[in-house]
Design a protein around this motif. Structure first.
Motif, PDB file in Angstrom:
ATOM      1  N   VAL A 199      28.805  -3.104 -59.826  1.00  8.32           N
ATOM      2  CA  VAL A 199      27.728  -2.320 -59.890  1.00  8.32           C
ATOM      3  C   VAL A 199      26.390  -2.751 -60.114  1.00  8.32           C
ATOM      4  N   LYS A 200      26.435  -3.859 -61.105  1.00  7.01           N
ATOM      5  CA  LYS A 200      25.334  -4.599 -61.443  1.00  7.01           C
ATOM      6  C   LYS A 200      24.595  -5.156 -60.332  1.00  7.01           C
ATOM      7  N   HIS A 201      25.248  -5.749 -59.455  1.00 13.34           N
ATOM      8  CA  HIS A 201      25.123  -6.485 -58.397  1.00 13.34           C
ATOM      9  C   HIS A 201      24.349  -5.421 -57.142  1.00 13.34           C
ATOM     10  N   LEU A 202      25.173  -4.314 -56.942  1.00 13.35           N
ATOM     11  CA  LEU A 202      24.394  -3.358 -56.124  1.00 13.35           C
ATOM     12  C   LEU A 202      23.009  -2.556 -56.777  1.00 13.35           C
TER      13      LEU A 202
ATOM     14  N   ALA B 283      17.368  -2.074 -56.011  1.00 15.35           N
ATOM     15  CA  ALA B 283      15.962  -2.195 -56.477  1.00 15.35           C
ATOM     16  C   ALA B 283      15.278  -2.998 -55.600  1.00 15.35           C
ATOM     17  N   ARG B 284      16.025  -4.268 -55.046  1.00 10.81           N
ATOM     18  CA  ARG B 284      15.074  -4.995 -54.198  1.00 10.81           C
ATOM     19  C   ARG B 284      14.648  -4.131 -52.723  1.00 10.81           C
ATOM     20  N   LEU B 285      15.477  -3.345 -52.158  1.00 11.97           N
ATOM     21  CA  LEU B 285      15.477  -2.662 -50.902  1.00 11.97           C
ATOM     22  C   LEU B 285      14.434  -1.580 -51.222  1.00 11.97           C
ATOM     23  N   GLU B 286      14.383  -0.956 -52.370  1.00 10.24           N
ATOM     24  CA  GLU B 286      13.453  -0.051 -52.771  1.00 10.24           C
ATOM     25  C   GLU B 286      11.899  -0.717 -52.786  1.00 10.24           C
ATOM     26  N   ASN B 287      11.831  -1.892 -53.566  1.00  9.94           N
ATOM     27  CA  ASN B 287      10.712  -2.529 -53.414  1.00  9.94           C
ATOM     28  C   ASN B 287      10.115  -2.901 -52.372  1.00  9.94           C
ATOM     29  N   GLU B 288      10.979  -3.382 -51.350  1.00  8.87           N
ATOM     30  CA  GLU B 288      10.643  -3.680 -49.824  1.00  8.87           C
ATOM     31  C   GLU B 288      10.016  -2.566 -49.201  1.00  8.87           C
TER      32      GLU B 288
END
Length: 179
Positions: A137-140, A145-150
């Motif tokens: 869950v933490k990894h996902l 968050a990385r994809l939303e930031n992108e």
């Protein structure tokens, strides 16, 4: 088949589970009905062994050629059991034994041919880490968050690619209408 597993704890709440399996298979060579003088149930068993060994040699031959075509492991129970060892994520050792006796020269030759093909098979063994639910869950969440930031910060347009595209269009139009 021998299976073992161990839990390895890293830190307080991060845990991974390591699992290993070892297969010991004695292939025992081909069963010649004339040499073994087998009849009835034993003859039938020998036929099944020969069919499985033939399928195994076919699978080994396909894997050794390096082609990425279809390898049919389902043709025999033996190749189905050995599928993870032969073409999967495993380290495999094959021991082939020969007989110095003259009457076994053909079987020894076939064993050497099988061994030379088996030697050419390459596998890519990697450690598969099974994460705990919390770690997954933490990894996902980090990936999300990385994809939303992108998405929030779009990359600037590639002007050189746009200019090349326009130049190609102009050349195409120019050659179409030129005398």
């Amino acid at each position: 088949m021998i299976e073992s597993s161990a839990n390895e704890f890293i830190g307080k709440d991060k845990s991974t589970k390591l699992t290993a399996s070892v297969n010991f298979v004695d292939l025992a060579g081909s069963e010649r009905a004339a040499q073994a003088l087998s009849v009835g149930q034993r003859l039938k068993e020998g036929c099944h062994i020969n069919r499985s060994l033939l399928t195994l040699s076919t699978v080994i031959r396909k894997l050794s050629k390096g082609k990425h075509g279809h390898v049919n492991y389902r043709d025999s129970k033996l190749t189905r059991i050995l599928q993870p060892c032969l073409g999967g994520n495993a380290r495999t050792a094959i021991i082939c034994t020969l007989s110095p006796a003259r009457e076994h020269i053909e079987q020894s030759k076939n064993t050497l041919l099988f061994a030379s093909c088996a030697k050419e098979v390459t596998t890519n063994a990697q450690v598969n880490v099974v994460m705990s639910d919390k770690a997954l869950v933490k990894h996902l969440q980090k990936e999300l968050a990385r994809l939303e930031n992108e998405l929030r910060t779009p990359a600037p347009p590639d002007y050189s690619a746009l200019l090349r595209k326009k130049d190609q269009h102009i050349e195409k139009v120019w050659f179409t209408f030129s005398p």
